[in-house]
Design an enzyme around this catalytic site. Sequence first.
Site, PDB file in Angstrom:
ATOM      1  N   ASP A 324     -21.878   1.475  -3.053  1.00 57.54           N
ATOM      2  CA  ASP A 324     -22.243   0.162  -2.528  1.00 57.54           C
ATOM      3  C   ASP A 324     -21.676  -0.992  -3.337  1.00 57.54           C
ATOM      4  O   ASP A 324     -22.080  -2.129  -3.148  1.00 57.54           O
ATOM      5  CB  ASP A 324     -23.766   0.029  -2.454  1.00 57.54           C
ATOM      6  CG  ASP A 324     -24.444   0.195  -3.811  1.00 57.54           C
ATOM      7  OD1 ASP A 324     -23.780   0.665  -4.752  1.00 57.54           O
ATOM      8  OD2 ASP A 324     -25.632  -0.140  -3.908  1.00 57.54           O
ATOM      9  N   GLU A 394      14.128  -7.108   2.672  1.00 62.86           N
ATOM     10  CA  GLU A 394      15.375  -6.370   2.548  1.00 62.86           C
ATOM     11  C   GLU A 394      16.036  -6.165   3.918  1.00 62.86           C
ATOM     12  O   GLU A 394      15.803  -5.152   4.559  1.00 62.86           O
ATOM     13  CB  GLU A 394      15.102  -5.022   1.873  1.00 62.86           C
ATOM     14  CG  GLU A 394      14.437  -5.197   0.516  1.00 62.86           C
ATOM     15  CD  GLU A 394      14.047  -3.869  -0.128  1.00 62.86           C
ATOM     16  OE1 GLU A 394      14.667  -2.832   0.210  1.00 62.86           O
ATOM     17  OE2 GLU A 394      13.130  -3.874  -0.954  1.00 62.86           O
TER      18      GLU A 394
END
Length: 619
Positions: A324, A394
């Site tokens: 949690d 790229e």
Amino acid sequence: MSTETPSRRTRLPRSVTRSGRARAVAGVTALFLPLAAMVGLAAPAEAAASATATYTKKSDWGSGFEGQWTVKNTGTTTLSSWTVEWDFPTGTKATSAWDATVTNSANHWTAKNLGWNGTLAPGASISFGFNGTGTGAPSGCKLNGAACDGSTQPGDNAPSAPGKPTASDITDTSVKLSWAAATDDKGVKNYDVKRDGATVATVTGTTYTNTGLTAGTDYAYTVVARDTADQTGPASASTAVRTTGGGGGENPGGGKINLGYFTNWGPYTVKNLVTSGSAAKITHINYAFGNVQNGKCTVGDSYADYEKSFTADQSVDGKADVWDQPLRGHFNQLRKLKAQYPHIKVLWSFGGWTWSGGFGQAVQNPTAFAQSCYDLVEDPRWADVFDGIDLDWEYPNACGLTCDTSGPASIKNMMQAMRAKFGANNLITAAITADGSNGGKLDAADYGGAAQYIDWYDVMTYDYFGTWAAQGPTAPHSPLTSYPGIPAQGFNSADAIAKLKAKGVPGSKLLLGIGFYGRGWTGVTQSAPGGTATGPAAGVEPGNQYYKVLKTTCPATGTIAGTAYAHCGSDWWSYDTPATVTTKMAWVKSQGLGGAFFWEFNGDTVDGELVKAISNGLK
């Protein structure tokens, strides 16, 4: 550079199935009713001066969260029923609940006990929970009509987090800290200044000068606000400070940048940075990769990034993740790393070879793209983890895995929008081609014009040659300089750096790239470069293998153009070694470059010998 699919940029596939995000409660029916269904219910039976209600966010998975209220009888008589009320900001709401009947009227929410859990003896407590959406927190809490903390101040909330401290006037032994004030509904009384997690001062203003420090030492500062009811709020984001002086107290790169890529898909963990000794020697980390989709920056792998749990033995601080906690995954481990090594800066890298296809659409509206990236990097769940953004496109206006036709100005327009949004205090960088040939990729886009908006370029001076030319000729994939017989002119580090300088990019904004892997062929009879081959050598993928493996399986037998090569049996490999890295770092300093970067940590030895060679070579 060539248009092969280099592993340097390949995002390995991951298939992860996540479950358990929604709370399942055995034997209990979740009740969630519209307000009309509350008509006829009894009014609160008694005031809450002898009871309290406290709220906890049990978990947060980005698209939703689990909240829990705990009602406790702090008095001396039995409580026969309870009703908790609170307000959520617009956009935050409960969607399902258990152990209580939860209703709402607009943003005001009410939770009423069920028939079996309304009675609380003195000292007893009961919890109820709910799943919700949105990022807001509850405010204005009332329990049976009175303040949830049992006081007579309904709606007295804890103060907000102060602004991230700004460091100035840094000396060998002192630093001045300033921060933006916190807010509180009843007023802020003072601030606790914390150094490395421990309170060093409590002040009423928004500045503090910490003295008595050690020269050449790293410190981390946060600030916590305290209101007039003596409630403390959340801590500010952390600020790293390094005092001046100290003889050997210069940064690990001796003033130069030593940056490594950390991938979210490999077996290498953030803790390995510590155990290898690399964390003490690097200055920056590029976290790879976030994606670029539909004109926006998006999360690449939510499970690896911020959901995956690490055991105690895998964790930087030796503490296991719990189900949690608000943040898990690599992001949380990087947070822990920065707490121990506050000199390290982390950038979130977006794109890469596989995920560069989205940039062309993104730069059609650079302002909107920059806003999406800023919103993601500065998400409150992990904003303190990241010090900026790295964009691995790229390639702009050229071909990589796909071909882009966005025009020469696209890279400049994108970086200008990024700087306008991220401001002067965030790092903005880009990994770029190292194609120094005439009319090549460096000539296809305005890298010189974009340089004014970035902090530096990571120049990918590797993967010049490899087994995309399956029959050879064999050639070093990361030559520092040209050499007689090189298969393509301009495909070397020196020519790429010279071309970028000629385009107006300062040397201080250029980092030389080092690959922590080799490129190799098989079926080779010639030891020297230039031989023929029958195909790629076997490796972690065809024609590619980590340095940590090659150093023992195929040791270097020669050097050429500032890098090493090896001929073992019928295999021929080229890769950098600590010796060639040292040569390259001397060249970095002679050229006035900003430092070096490498792809990627997992290719190094368990004791980080290549990272060490870069660090020592830059001093």
